[in-house]
Design an enzyme around this catalytic site. Structure first.
Site, PDB file in Angstrom:
ATOM      1  N   ASP A  50      43.018  86.263  81.560  1.00  9.66           N
ATOM      2  CA  ASP A  50      42.954  84.857  81.179  1.00  9.66           C
ATOM      3  C   ASP A  50      42.664  84.707  79.688  1.00  9.66           C
ATOM      4  OD1 ASP A  50      43.068  82.178  81.580  1.00  9.66           O
ATOM      5  OD2 ASP A  50      41.065  81.987  82.451  1.00  9.66           O
TER       6      ASP A  50
ATOM      7  N   HIS B 176      50.994  85.040  75.243  1.00 13.58           N
ATOM      8  CA  HIS B 176      51.424  85.921  76.333  1.00 13.58           C
ATOM      9  C   HIS B 176      52.002  87.228  75.772  1.00 13.58           C
ATOM     10  CE1 HIS B 176      50.411  82.827  79.052  1.00 13.58           C
ATOM     11  NE2 HIS B 176      51.435  82.038  78.783  1.00 13.58           N
TER      12      HIS B 176
ATOM     13  N   LEU C  37      48.225 107.264  87.360  1.00 15.09           N
ATOM     14  CA  LEU C  37      47.605 105.940  87.485  1.00 15.09           C
ATOM     15  C   LEU C  37      48.516 105.040  88.315  1.00 15.09           C
ATOM     16  CD1 LEU C  37      45.553 103.689  86.500  1.00 15.09           C
ATOM     17  CD2 LEU C  37      47.148 103.290  84.617  1.00 15.09           C
TER      18      LEU C  37
HETATM   19  C1  FPP Z   1      46.581  83.515  81.777  1.00  8.93           C
HETATM   20  O1  FPP Z   1      46.176  83.027  80.500  1.00  8.93           O
HETATM   21  C2  FPP Z   1      47.673  84.456  81.590  1.00  8.93           C
HETATM   22  C3  FPP Z   1      48.873  84.366  82.219  1.00  8.93           C
HETATM   23  C4  FPP Z   1      49.223  83.293  83.148  1.00  8.93           C
HETATM   24  C5  FPP Z   1      49.939  85.351  81.922  1.00  8.93           C
HETATM   25  C6  FPP Z   1      49.488  86.757  81.802  1.00  8.93           C
HETATM   26  C7  FPP Z   1      50.597  87.571  81.250  1.00  8.93           C
HETATM   27  C8  FPP Z   1      50.447  88.583  80.374  1.00  8.93           C
HETATM   28  C9  FPP Z   1      49.150  89.110  79.904  1.00  8.93           C
HETATM   29  C10 FPP Z   1      51.625  89.266  79.852  1.00  8.93           C
HETATM   30  C11 FPP Z   1      52.044  90.367  80.749  1.00  8.93           C
HETATM   31  C12 FPP Z   1      53.099  89.854  81.588  1.00  8.93           C
HETATM   32  C13 FPP Z   1      53.806  90.531  82.490  1.00  8.93           C
HETATM   33  C14 FPP Z   1      54.994  89.876  82.986  1.00  8.93           C
HETATM   34  C15 FPP Z   1      53.467  91.882  83.006  1.00  8.93           C
HETATM   35  P1  FPP Z   1      46.344  81.473  80.212  1.00  8.93           P
HETATM   36  O2  FPP Z   1      47.730  81.237  79.732  1.00  8.93           O
HETATM   37  O3  FPP Z   1      45.936  80.690  81.415  1.00  8.93           O
HETATM   38  O4  FPP Z   1      45.335  81.263  79.041  1.00  8.93           O
HETATM   39  P2  FPP Z   1      44.464  79.943  78.754  1.00  8.93           P
HETATM   40  O5  FPP Z   1      43.466  79.833  79.881  1.00  8.93           O
HETATM   41  O6  FPP Z   1      43.825  80.256  77.455  1.00  8.93           O
HETATM   42  O7  FPP Z   1      45.417  78.787  78.681  1.00  8.93           O
END
Ligand code: FPP
Length: 228
Positions: free
Chosen positions: A2, A19, A113
């Site tokens: 997150d 992302h 892993l």
């Molecule tokens: C949550 O942060 C994150 C996500 C919904 C996406 C996570 C994806 C990645 C880390 C990239 C890797 C991806 C793949 C396809 C393997 P948020 O967007 O909710 O953050 P915020 O709470 O700050 O808005």
């Protein structure tokens, strides 16, 4: 994982930039897990609820997944990583679905892993699909049979569950499997969660006493006794 969106917004960047940076953090985390002897890593990349995000953000996450399949899988294969994708694949395009299956097949014999990527996943979805499958097969629904029908039946329950980004909730992640997991919350946003941050989380975990319903004395026979 997150905090990608906030990481980007704080830098006046579009959320997708967060992302992308999150993908870099994930790559580093997988590598560190390998180095630290962690045998299983499971990440929440896209939740059943993430479809409610603006359409352009949803498509950029889909594109990121497609891109990762092309770019990252050969590297992961070379690093001994066994990939699994957990979640409802029906909503994904035929091309992405084929890519997921290919990535799993290509890395199936790796043993260093086990890396589970939860994509279009929800803990409630997983429990419901497992129960529906058992019912369709006319099998009794017990703790054991349900456990074996879940998407993560190929790995043990997680010892440590880390949530970045400052929130202290599970948000529909591993609802069944996290029953006895140690929870670790950090304010660090996911793109900032580096190898040192992972080491810190592991050190915090290592200092905890896990009792699984037993007393401290049962877990550590000398605990609670006064020194003679
Ligand atoms: C949550 O942060 C994150 C996500 C919904 C996406 C996570 C994806 C990645 C880390 C990239 C890797 C991806 C793949 C396809 C393997 P948020 O967007 O909710 O953050 P915020 O709470 O700050 O808005």
């Amino acid at each position: 994982m997150d905090g990608n969106g906030r990481w980007a917004t704080r830098r006046y960047l579009p959320r997708v930039a967060g992302h992308k940076k999150g993908m870099d953090a994930l790559r580093a985390c997988v590598r560190r897990c390998g180095e630290r002897g962690v045998r299983v890593l499971t990440v929440f990349a896209f939740s059943s609820e993430n479809w409610n995000r603006p359409p352009e953000e949803v498509s950029s996450l889909m594109e990121l997944l497609a891109m990762a399949l092309g770019r990252e899988v050969p590297q992961l294969k070379g690093e001994g990583v066994q990939l699994h994708f957990i979640g409802d694949r029906r909503a994904l395009s035929d091309k992405v679905r084929a890519g997921l299956a290919q990535a799993e097949a290509d890395t199936a014999s790796n043993e260093r892993l086990v890396f589970n990527v939860c994509f279009n996943y929800g803990g409630r979805w997983d429990i419901a699909q497992a129960a529906a499958r058992l019912a369709a097969e006319g099998r009794p629904i017990t703790e054991h049979s349900l456990d074996r029908a879940l998407g993560l039946a190929h790995v043990p329950d997680p010892d440590l569950l880390i949530r970045t980004g400052g929130e202290q909730r599970l948000s529909n992640f591993l609802l069944w499997q996290a029953a006895y997991s140690e929870l670790y919350f950090t304010d660090k946003l996911w793109p900032e969660f580096d190898a040192a941050a992972l080491d810190e989380a592991i050190a915090d975990y290592a200092a905890r006493e896990r009792r699984f319903g037993r007393t401290p004395e049962q877990v550590t026979p000398r605990a609670g006794r006064r020194a003679a």
